[in-house]
Every structure is written in C-alpha cells, then in structure tokens.
Motif scaffolding. Structure first.
Motif, PDB file in Angstrom:
ATOM      1  N   THR A 271      -0.588  19.164  -4.659  1.00  0.00           N
ATOM      2  CA  THR A 271       0.039  18.200  -5.561  1.00  0.00           C
ATOM      3  C   THR A 271       0.353  18.815  -6.918  1.00  0.00           C
ATOM      4  O   THR A 271       1.396  18.538  -7.509  1.00  0.00           O
TER       5      THR A 271
ATOM      6  N   TYR B  45       0.430   9.097  -0.741  1.00  0.00           N
ATOM      7  CA  TYR B  45      -0.747   9.588  -1.452  1.00  0.00           C
ATOM      8  C   TYR B  45      -0.338  10.063  -2.836  1.00  0.00           C
ATOM      9  O   TYR B  45       0.492  10.968  -2.985  1.00  0.00           O
ATOM     10  N   ILE B  46      -0.939   9.452  -3.853  1.00  0.00           N
ATOM     11  CA  ILE B  46      -0.654   9.801  -5.250  1.00  0.00           C
ATOM     12  C   ILE B  46      -1.966   9.978  -6.002  1.00  0.00           C
ATOM     13  O   ILE B  46      -2.812   9.081  -6.010  1.00  0.00           O
TER      14      ILE B  46
ATOM     15  N   GLY C 148       3.439  13.597  -5.536  1.00  0.00           N
ATOM     16  CA  GLY C 148       2.777  12.780  -4.544  1.00  0.00           C
ATOM     17  C   GLY C 148       3.509  13.000  -3.242  1.00  0.00           C
ATOM     18  O   GLY C 148       4.568  13.644  -3.214  1.00  0.00           O
TER      19      GLY C 148
END
Length: 255
Positions: free
Chosen positions: A75, A169-170, A161
C-alpha cells in the motif's frame, strides 16, 4: 470465485499493546485487544497474496500456518508496512521460486533503500529473491485476480488501497477523492482505517471512518489500523452501527 480474507494484523504503527504502556487497553487480557501491525492475507483461485509485510510479518505467517505465498502487494512505504519484507526469503527456500512483488514507484524506492542487498550484483546466499512489478493507479492482474488500485492520501503521501472483486481494503488514509469513492462503491465489504477518536494529521478518526462508510454503503465494514487510544475492543464494538465492526487479529472473512 471464493475470496478468503484473513486479518494478519489490525494495529497501528506501534501495535497494541505499546511497549511499557500501563493503559487499560495495553493491559487488557482480551485477545481482541492484542493487535499486530496491519496486514491482510488474500486467498482466491488457488493463489495466496499478502498486502503489506510489516515488522510482524514472520510472526503472522507462523500464526496462520501459511505454507504458500504467490505475491506481496504494498500500500505504501512506511516502516510498519514494509519492515518484515526480508522474511519472504523463507518462501523462496521452501517453494523454490521467486516471489512476485507489486509496488508503486515510491515503495520501490524504499525497498531499494531499506533492502539494498536484494539488488546487489553479487548476491549473498539466502537473500530474498523477488520479481518486482511497478504498479500505478491502473488495474492489474496477478494470475486471474484483478486488483483495482485506489489512490488515497496519507496526509501528503500518496498511498494505495485495493479493491479485489467485492472486497476493498484501505489502511493509512485520511482522504479519498470522488474518483476513488466511485471505485469503492458497490463493494460488499470495505475495510477502513480508524486510528483513534481525536483528530489526526494522516489517519481517519473513528467518527470520520463511520461517516465515510455510511456514505459508501457496503453490506459490511471493518475498522482496522487501530490505536490503543480508541478504547477496549468490547466497549468500542457497542458504539458501532450494525453494519460496522472492529476487525481483530485472526479474523477470517469469506466472500
């Protein structure tokens, strides 16, 4: 296609408990108040992926008895998300193959800086062996699985994300553009960071995360990257709307 998600860690950069902290969260006996650094394991179509390899990566792999790893996706470049990267070499040894790694230009620069020996012309035996792939804001595939990157801001740092099918998903964000929201909307499950109650320079707060999730309207959502300042898992859980829960280490989802 079934998508399985395991929360490897749900804690902030120092984890929970914090070293030497006497607060009620750090001294809690509830296993849900024990949080390693944030990361998830994704299993789909016979492949196994990890998003981020923080300092607890080795411990997380052992706890979940992970025997296979096909790729690592990053990320962003902060230490609590890349520090355990060296331990992918265990999979090199067991699986007898290089590990595919997907990262943007900022993360790739950090990997070269933090793990320069991986890229030495004369390689020391036993170092991680990887195939490094450059990603941006455009969708990419690992095998048959499509990852849709979502550009976010972590204060002034661009971070990513990911949406994989109906799962988003963040982590480590405090801003999502309207374009980013369009990519997220329609997700059945959204994982979003909620560091603490007080305003923070680079993370969504508890109330900000709840309001954003009400706007995005997933069927279910989980809060992650949680600080000891948020409170006890059991107590905070009672404050949440029905469609939102606190994630915890070891939590497993199936879509």
């Amino acid at each position: 296609m079934i998508l399985k998600v395991t929360f490897l860690g749900t804690g902030t950069s120092q984890g929970v408990p914090i070293i030497a902290c006497p607060c009620k969260v750090c001294t809690s006996t509830d296993t849900k108040d024990k949080r390693l650094r944030s990361s998830v394991l994704i299993e789909t179509d016979g492949k196994v992926f990890v998003i981020d390899t923080g300092p607890d990566f080795r411990q997380q792999m052992l706890r979940e008895n992970v025997k296979k790893l096909d790729a690592v996706v990053f990320t962003h470049a902060h230490k609590d998300h890349i520090a355990g990267f060296d331990d992918v070499r265990a999979f090199n040894y067991i699986l007898k193959k290089k590990i595919d790694v997907y990262a943007d230009a900022i993360v790739q620069k950090a990997i070269h800086r933090e793990f320069p020996y991986i890229f030495d012309e004369i390689k020391y035996p036993g170092i991680p062996e990887i195939n490094l792939h450059l990603i941006s804001n455009k969708p990419f595939k690992i095998g048959k699985t499509e990852f849709i990157p979502i550009q976010l801001l972590h204060h002034k740092l661009p971070v990513l994300g990911f949406r994989i099918e109906d799962f988003t998903y963040i982590t480590d964000a405090n801003y999502i553009s309207e374009e980013g929201k369009k990519k997220i909307k329609g997700s059945k499950i959204i994982v979003l960071n909620a560091l603490r109650r007080e305003l923070h320079i680079s993370h969504f707060t508890f109330s900000q995360a709840i309001e954003l999730l009400k706007e995005l309207k997933p069927e279910k959502s989980y809060l992650t990257h949680i600080s000891h300042q948020l409170g006890l898992h059991e107590e905070v859980e009672k404050e949440l709307p029905d469609f939102i829960s606190l994630a915890y280490d070891g939590l497993k989802l199936e879509l």
